[in-house]
Scaffold this motif. Structure first.
Motif, short mmCIF file in Angstrom:
data_model
loop_
_atom_site.label_atom_id
_atom_site.label_comp_id
_atom_site.label_asym_id
_atom_site.label_seq_id
_atom_site.Cartn_x
_atom_site.Cartn_y
_atom_site.Cartn_z
N VAL A 163 22.69 14.30 33.42
CA VAL A 163 22.99 13.92 32.03
C VAL A 163 21.96 14.54 31.09
CG1 VAL A 163 22.99 11.97 30.42
CG2 VAL A 163 24.22 11.81 32.58
N ILE A 164 20.69 14.43 31.45
CA ILE A 164 19.63 14.99 30.61
C ILE A 164 19.74 16.50 30.53
CG2 ILE A 164 17.13 15.30 30.42
CD1 ILE A 164 16.89 12.44 31.60
N LEU A 165 19.96 17.14 31.66
CA LEU A 165 20.08 18.60 31.69
C LEU A 165 21.27 19.08 30.85
CD1 LEU A 165 19.08 21.31 32.82
CD2 LEU A 165 20.65 20.95 34.74
N CYS A 166 22.42 18.45 31.02
CA CYS A 166 23.60 18.84 30.24
C CYS A 166 23.38 18.59 28.75
CB CYS A 166 24.83 18.08 30.71
SG CYS A 166 25.41 18.61 32.32
N GLY A 167 22.71 17.50 28.42
CA GLY A 167 22.40 17.23 27.01
C GLY A 167 21.51 18.29 26.41
N LEU A 168 20.48 18.70 27.15
CA LEU A 168 19.58 19.74 26.65
C LEU A 168 20.27 21.09 26.52
CD1 LEU A 168 16.30 18.86 28.58
CD2 LEU A 168 16.77 18.54 26.15
N VAL A 169 21.08 21.43 27.51
CA VAL A 169 21.80 22.71 27.46
C VAL A 169 22.77 22.73 26.29
CG1 VAL A 169 23.49 24.15 28.67
CG2 VAL A 169 21.51 23.26 29.89
N SER A 170 23.50 21.65 26.08
CA SER A 170 24.44 21.64 24.97
C SER A 170 23.71 21.60 23.63
CB SER A 170 25.42 20.48 25.10
OG SER A 170 24.74 19.25 25.02
N TRP A 171 22.54 20.97 23.58
CA TRP A 171 21.73 20.96 22.36
C TRP A 171 21.33 22.39 21.99
CZ3 TRP A 171 19.32 16.27 20.24
CH2 TRP A 171 18.56 16.51 19.10
N VAL A 172 20.87 23.14 22.98
CA VAL A 172 20.44 24.53 22.73
C VAL A 172 21.64 25.42 22.41
CG1 VAL A 172 19.42 26.56 23.84
CG2 VAL A 172 18.35 24.32 24.11
N ALA A 173 22.73 25.24 23.14
CA ALA A 173 23.87 26.14 22.99
C ALA A 173 24.70 25.85 21.75
CB ALA A 173 24.77 26.04 24.23
N ALA A 174 24.85 24.56 21.37
CA ALA A 174 25.79 24.24 20.31
C ALA A 174 25.21 23.40 19.17
CB ALA A 174 27.00 23.54 20.89
N GLY A 175 23.94 23.05 19.25
CA GLY A 175 23.34 22.29 18.17
C GLY A 175 23.07 20.84 18.50
N SER A 176 22.43 20.18 17.54
CA SER A 176 21.98 18.81 17.79
C SER A 176 23.12 17.81 17.91
CB SER A 176 21.03 18.37 16.68
OG SER A 176 21.69 18.35 15.43
N VAL A 177 24.18 17.98 17.15
CA VAL A 177 25.30 17.04 17.23
C VAL A 177 25.95 17.11 18.61
CG1 VAL A 177 27.55 16.47 16.28
CG2 VAL A 177 25.71 17.12 14.76
N ALA A 178 26.13 18.31 19.13
CA ALA A 178 26.71 18.47 20.46
C ALA A 178 25.78 17.90 21.53
CB ALA A 178 27.01 19.93 20.75
N GLY A 179 24.48 18.09 21.37
CA GLY A 179 23.52 17.56 22.33
C GLY A 179 23.53 16.05 22.39
N ILE A 180 23.55 15.43 21.22
CA ILE A 180 23.59 13.96 21.16
C ILE A 180 24.90 13.45 21.73
CG2 ILE A 180 23.67 12.00 19.58
CD1 ILE A 180 21.65 13.55 17.84
N SER A 181 25.99 14.12 21.40
CA SER A 181 27.30 13.73 21.93
C SER A 181 27.33 13.83 23.45
CB SER A 181 28.39 14.60 21.33
OG SER A 181 29.64 14.29 21.87
N SER A 182 26.75 14.89 23.98
CA SER A 182 26.71 15.08 25.42
C SER A 182 25.85 14.01 26.10
CB SER A 182 26.17 16.47 25.74
OG SER A 182 26.05 16.65 27.12
N LEU A 183 24.72 13.69 25.51
CA LEU A 183 23.87 12.63 26.07
C LEU A 183 24.57 11.28 26.06
CD1 LEU A 183 20.37 13.52 24.62
CD2 LEU A 183 21.04 13.56 27.01
N LEU A 184 25.20 10.96 24.94
CA LEU A 184 25.89 9.67 24.86
C LEU A 184 27.08 9.60 25.82
CD1 LEU A 184 25.81 9.00 21.01
CD2 LEU A 184 24.42 7.93 22.79
N GLY A 185 27.79 10.70 25.95
CA GLY A 185 28.90 10.74 26.89
C GLY A 185 28.44 10.58 28.33
N GLY A 186 27.32 11.19 28.66
CA GLY A 186 26.78 11.04 30.01
C GLY A 186 26.26 9.65 30.27
N LEU A 187 25.67 9.03 29.24
CA LEU A 187 25.15 7.68 29.41
C LEU A 187 26.27 6.66 29.61
CD1 LEU A 187 22.22 7.58 26.85
CD2 LEU A 187 22.08 7.63 29.35
N VAL A 188 27.46 6.97 29.10
CA VAL A 188 28.60 6.08 29.32
C VAL A 188 28.87 5.94 30.82
CG1 VAL A 188 31.11 5.95 29.05
CG2 VAL A 188 29.68 6.45 27.09
#
Length: 70
Positions: free
Chosen positions: A15-40
């Motif tokens: 979850v953390i790795l995917c959140g960081l990768v999406s943050w770098v690749a697509a921006g902060s909104v995508a990173g936060i969305s990815s983290l929240l989705g993984g935490l679900v």
């Protein structure tokens, strides 16, 4: 029990790795969305492992972690 804890550990790491990768690749909104989705998915797994650890001496029943015999 050890395998379940290891699974939750790796799930949290993913979850953390995917959140960081999406943050770098697509921006902060995508990173936060990815983290929240993984935490679900990760938080309920952590909760189940925690409850299984707390009630490990209870009778072996699939629903034993949700109630106690008071």
């Amino acid at each position: 029990m050890k395998a379940l804890r290891r699974t939750v550990f790796w799930q949290s790491g993913a979850v953390i790795l995917c959140g960081l990768v999406s943050w770098v690749a697509a921006g902060s909104v995508a990173g936060i969305s990815s983290l929240l989705g993984g935490l679900v998915c990760a938080l309920p797994s952590m909760l189940v492992v925690l409850l299984m650890h707390l009630f490990r001496n209870q009778q072996a029943h699939p629903l034993a972690i949700f109630y106690t015999n008071s």
